[in-house]
Every structure is written in structure tokens, then in C-alpha cells.
Design a protein around this motif. Structure first.
Motif, PDB file in Angstrom:
ATOM      1  N   GLU A 165      11.835  -7.231  -3.398  1.00 42.18           N
ATOM      2  CA  GLU A 165      10.271  -7.305  -2.736  1.00 42.18           C
ATOM      3  C   GLU A 165       9.982  -8.463  -2.454  1.00 42.18           C
ATOM      4  O   GLU A 165       9.536  -8.827  -1.398  1.00 42.18           O
ATOM      5  CB  GLU A 165       9.402  -6.576  -3.832  1.00 42.18           C
ATOM      6  N   LYS A 166      10.335  -9.644  -3.373  1.00 42.99           N
ATOM      7  CA  LYS A 166       9.467 -10.749  -3.187  1.00 42.99           C
ATOM      8  C   LYS A 166      10.150 -11.529  -2.006  1.00 42.99           C
ATOM      9  O   LYS A 166       9.605 -12.396  -1.371  1.00 42.99           O
ATOM     10  CB  LYS A 166       9.625 -11.659  -4.560  1.00 42.99           C
ATOM     11  N   THR A 167      11.606 -11.364  -2.084  1.00 42.39           N
ATOM     12  CA  THR A 167      12.261 -12.102  -0.919  1.00 42.39           C
ATOM     13  C   THR A 167      12.328 -11.170   0.446  1.00 42.39           C
ATOM     14  O   THR A 167      12.906 -11.749   1.416  1.00 42.39           O
ATOM     15  CB  THR A 167      13.785 -12.198  -1.488  1.00 42.39           C
ATOM     16  N   GLY A 168      11.340 -10.112   0.479  1.00 45.90           N
ATOM     17  CA  GLY A 168      11.220  -9.578   1.681  1.00 45.90           C
ATOM     18  C   GLY A 168      12.321  -8.468   2.292  1.00 45.90           C
ATOM     19  O   GLY A 168      12.422  -8.692   3.366  1.00 45.90           O
ATOM     20  N   ARG A 169      13.195  -8.170   1.430  1.00 48.51           N
ATOM     21  CA  ARG A 169      14.328  -7.253   1.783  1.00 48.51           C
ATOM     22  C   ARG A 169      14.072  -5.997   1.850  1.00 48.51           C
ATOM     23  O   ARG A 169      13.222  -5.634   0.891  1.00 48.51           O
ATOM     24  CB  ARG A 169      15.412  -7.656   0.854  1.00 48.51           C
ATOM     25  N   GLU A 216       0.856  -1.158  -0.106  1.00 51.64           N
ATOM     26  CA  GLU A 216      -0.115   0.083   0.144  1.00 51.64           C
ATOM     27  C   GLU A 216       0.765   1.362  -0.053  1.00 51.64           C
ATOM     28  O   GLU A 216       0.403   2.346  -0.726  1.00 51.64           O
ATOM     29  CB  GLU A 216      -0.965  -0.029   1.239  1.00 51.64           C
ATOM     30  N   LEU A 217       2.094   1.020   0.795  1.00 52.82           N
ATOM     31  CA  LEU A 217       2.786   2.460   0.711  1.00 52.82           C
ATOM     32  C   LEU A 217       3.646   2.604  -0.299  1.00 52.82           C
ATOM     33  O   LEU A 217       4.748   3.454  -0.397  1.00 52.82           O
ATOM     34  CB  LEU A 217       3.415   2.438   2.166  1.00 52.82           C
ATOM     35  N   GLY A 218       3.576   1.673  -1.297  1.00 53.25           N
ATOM     36  CA  GLY A 218       4.651   1.869  -2.366  1.00 53.25           C
ATOM     37  C   GLY A 218       5.399   0.895  -2.696  1.00 53.25           C
ATOM     38  O   GLY A 218       5.879   0.582  -3.827  1.00 53.25           O
ATOM     39  N   GLY A 219       5.971   0.404  -1.593  1.00 56.44           N
ATOM     40  CA  GLY A 219       6.918  -1.005  -1.592  1.00 56.44           C
ATOM     41  C   GLY A 219       8.097  -0.520  -2.136  1.00 56.44           C
ATOM     42  O   GLY A 219       9.340  -0.466  -1.452  1.00 56.44           O
ATOM     43  N   GLY A 220       8.384  -0.198  -3.352  1.00 57.51           N
ATOM     44  CA  GLY A 220       9.667   0.380  -3.797  1.00 57.51           C
ATOM     45  C   GLY A 220       9.446   0.566  -5.457  1.00 57.51           C
ATOM     46  O   GLY A 220       8.439   0.718  -6.110  1.00 57.51           O
ATOM     47  N   PRO A 221      10.692   1.056  -5.885  1.00 59.37           N
ATOM     48  CA  PRO A 221      10.599   1.552  -7.159  1.00 59.37           C
ATOM     49  C   PRO A 221      10.391   0.524  -8.469  1.00 59.37           C
ATOM     50  O   PRO A 221      10.469   0.978  -9.613  1.00 59.37           O
ATOM     51  CB  PRO A 221      11.899   2.296  -7.278  1.00 59.37           C
ATOM     52  N   ALA A 222      10.148  -0.777  -8.135  1.00 66.25           N
ATOM     53  CA  ALA A 222      10.323  -1.599  -9.180  1.00 66.25           C
ATOM     54  C   ALA A 222       8.974  -1.523 -10.312  1.00 66.25           C
ATOM     55  O   ALA A 222       9.426  -1.462 -11.510  1.00 66.25           O
ATOM     56  CB  ALA A 222       9.887  -3.061  -8.475  1.00 66.25           C
ATOM     57  N   ARG A 223       7.992  -1.100  -9.991  1.00 68.33           N
ATOM     58  CA  ARG A 223       6.826  -1.152 -10.989  1.00 68.33           C
ATOM     59  C   ARG A 223       7.153   0.165 -11.772  1.00 68.33           C
ATOM     60  O   ARG A 223       6.923   0.069 -12.870  1.00 68.33           O
ATOM     61  CB  ARG A 223       5.532  -0.955 -10.403  1.00 68.33           C
TER      62      ARG A 223
END
Lengths: 103, 202
Positions: B198-202, B20-27
Motif C-alpha cells: 500500500e505504501k509503495t503504491g502497488r 476510502e474504498l478499503g485499500g487492501g486487507p492489511a488492517r
């Protein structure tokens, strides 16, 4: 043989744990508005208020009321003490798991 | 609640919060990778002999449309994920966003003005645009890396600056290939690394 660690009762309750996790997800120094926090948690306003008050009493959470464009907003953030409590809580969880599930 | 249940709950809420908070710049990086690879790749193809597509289709329609799309997506997602957040990270995010807008407009004016003098051949104009835009992109990513103390972002910026130099050294029309492969490819690689993190939760 080390003693089993105690779990902080303020955090060790489903709803308050989720609130703490959500707040710990913010960068330190950041605050979140009450409605946004509510949306992150899918909690009713009354339910969230109750749990926030308990966290506030423990000084894990700081609640500020402010005005933005003449509209009152409630801002919530995890205090340094709250962040530390959450860290030692997760550490205690891992210790418990190691003690009970290890061998 | 057992220790295991607690840890599961923490992981679950963490995922939700991060998403929800954006997670990271991947997308966001993936959107830009798409725009660069398709846009500049198509532009390069139009320069090849025997291709009947006029250059203005790429430069006047395809590239601007893709870039507007990526810009709209970036703006939309950053405003959406920043909703209800107050404090230093929001201020920094806004300053960074406005920094992009401001420097892009500034560079646009400079490049358009120089192009209008008609002192440069069209090949040289092409190098001016690809070189300056890669450089600006690189510098903005360096800045982002500094602000968020993100080495990967900083590295991406350094890579874009190397690509800027490379694009003017190889000349026209290979500069479009540099934009596609090094520029677009750099975004894509960055997107993949952030996505895996993101997927590996880092």
C-alpha cells in the motif's frame, strides 16, 4: 525527434481528472453512487454533475438511473473508452515529463 | 496544469480513493493477527505448569472477546468501504463475507456436537478445535485468493492448512503455540506485506 503528445482536453482539467482517477479506482464493471463519488471527491453536487456531463458527452463515463427500494439512485462508471483514454493520458504525461525534464 | 502537477493530482486522488474504498486487507489482517497472537498465546501460557490462571479464562473469556472484536472490526470496515459501490466486486465481497459466517456457524455446530459426546479426552478436543478452525481459515483464504486472483492470499491459505496439520501433529498443548506463531504470525506477516505494498503504491 518525436512530437510532443497532445493531452486529452476532456481529462486535462483539474476537476475532471480527479473524477476520472476516482472512477478508475473502481474495479472494472463496478458502479458507484453519485453521493459516494461526491464524498470521495469533496465536490458539490452541481459541480460534479457538470463535469460528469462533459465526461458522459465524450462517452468516457456512463450514468445510469435506477431504483433501489423505490428510491432513485444515480450510478456512475467509467466506460472502457474512458479507461483507455485515462491510460493514454497518463502515458502522455510521462512522455511530456521525459521530453521536458529528461535532459 | 503542468504534466508534473497532473501526475501529483493523480497520485493524491488515488491515495484518497484507495483509502476510502478499503485499500487492501492489511488492517483487517492486522486485527486478526492481534486476536490470534494475544488470544492463543495467552491460552498457551495458561497450560504451562505453575501458572495459576484457570483454562476457562482463556477459552471462555479472552479468546471469544478478541475474536468478537476482530469480527466486528472486519464487518464494520468491509460494510463501510463498500458503501455506494454496486456491481460484481460488491456481490463477490458479500458472498465471501456470508461464506465466512455460514461455514463458521456450521463448523461450530459440528465441533460442539463432537465435544458433547465426551468420547474424546480434553486434550483431543483441543486438537479437534485447533485443527478444524485452522483448516477452515486456510480454505477460506484459498477461496479468497481464487476470487480476487491474489497469490499472497492464496499462499496464506496454504500456510494455514499446513499449520492445521502441524497443530494436530504436535499435540496438546503445543497446538496453541502453532495457533499463535503459525496462525497469528501468518496473519501478521500478511498484514505487513500488504501494508508495504500500500505504501509503495502497488
Amino acid at each position: 525527434m518525436s512530437e510532443l503528445p497532445q493531452l486529452d482536453p476532456v481529462i486535462h482539467a483539474q476537476a475532471r481528472l480527479r473524477v476520472t482517477v476516482a472512477l478508475a479506482g473502481l474495479r472494472s464493471g463496478d458502479q458507484i453512487t453519485f453521493p459516494r463519488l461526491q464524498q470521495l471527491l469533496d465536490m458539490t453536487a452541481g459541480n460534479l454533475s457538470t463535469h460528469l456531463r462533459k465526461l458522459e458527452d465524450a462517452e468516457y463515463v456512463e450514468i445510469t438511473k435506477a431504483y433501489e427500494h423505490r428510491t432513485p439512485v444515480t450510478l456512475v462508471r467509467l466506460t472502457a473508452a474512458g479507461r483507455a483514454a485515462f491510460e493514454s493520458y497518463t502515458k502522455a504525461l510521462h512522455q511530456l515529463l521525459d521530453a521536458t525534464g529528461g535532459d | 496544469m503542468s504534466a508534473e502537477e497532473s501526475l501529483n493530482l493523480i497520485a493524491q486522488q488515488n491515495r484518497r480513493t484507495r483509502r476510502e474504498l478499503g485499500g487492501g486487507p492489511a488492517r483487517m489482517l492486522a486485527a486478526w493477527a492481534l486476536a490470534w497472537i494475544i488470544g492463543w498465546g495467552f491460552t498457551y501460557v495458561t497450560t504451562l505448569p505453575g501458572v495459576g490462571v484457570p483454562g476457562w479464562v482463556a477459552g471462555g473469556i479472552v479468546v471469544p472477546l478478541l475474536f468478537l472484536g476482530a469480527m466486528a472490526y472486519s464487518t464494520f470496515t468491509s460494510i463501510r468501504s463498500g458503501r455506494g459501490i454496486r456491481g460484481p466486486s460488491r456481490t463477490v465481497g458479500a458472498m465471501y463475507g456470508y461464506g465466512w459466517a455460514l461455514s463458521s456457524i456450521g463448523l461450530m455446530v459440528v465441533d460442539i456436537r463432537i465435544t458433547q459426546f465426551q468420547a474424546l479426552s480434553s486434550d483431543q478436543v483441543s486438537l479437534l478445535w485447533s485443527g478444524t478452525w485452522l483448516l477452515l481459515t486456510g480454505v477460506m483464504y484459498l477461496a479468497g485468493g481464487m476470487v480476487w486472483q491474489d497469490k499472497l492470499m492464496y499462499g496464506l491459505g496454504a500456510w494455514m492448512i499446513v499449520s492445521a496439520a502441524l497443530s494436530v501433529l504436535v499435540g496438546y498443548p503445543a497446538n496453541f503455540l502453532v495457533l499463535t506463531v503459525c496462525g497469528g504470525g501468518g496473519f501478521l506477516l500478511g498484514a505487513i506485506v500488504y501494508f508495504v505494498r500500500e505504501k509503495t503504491g502497488r
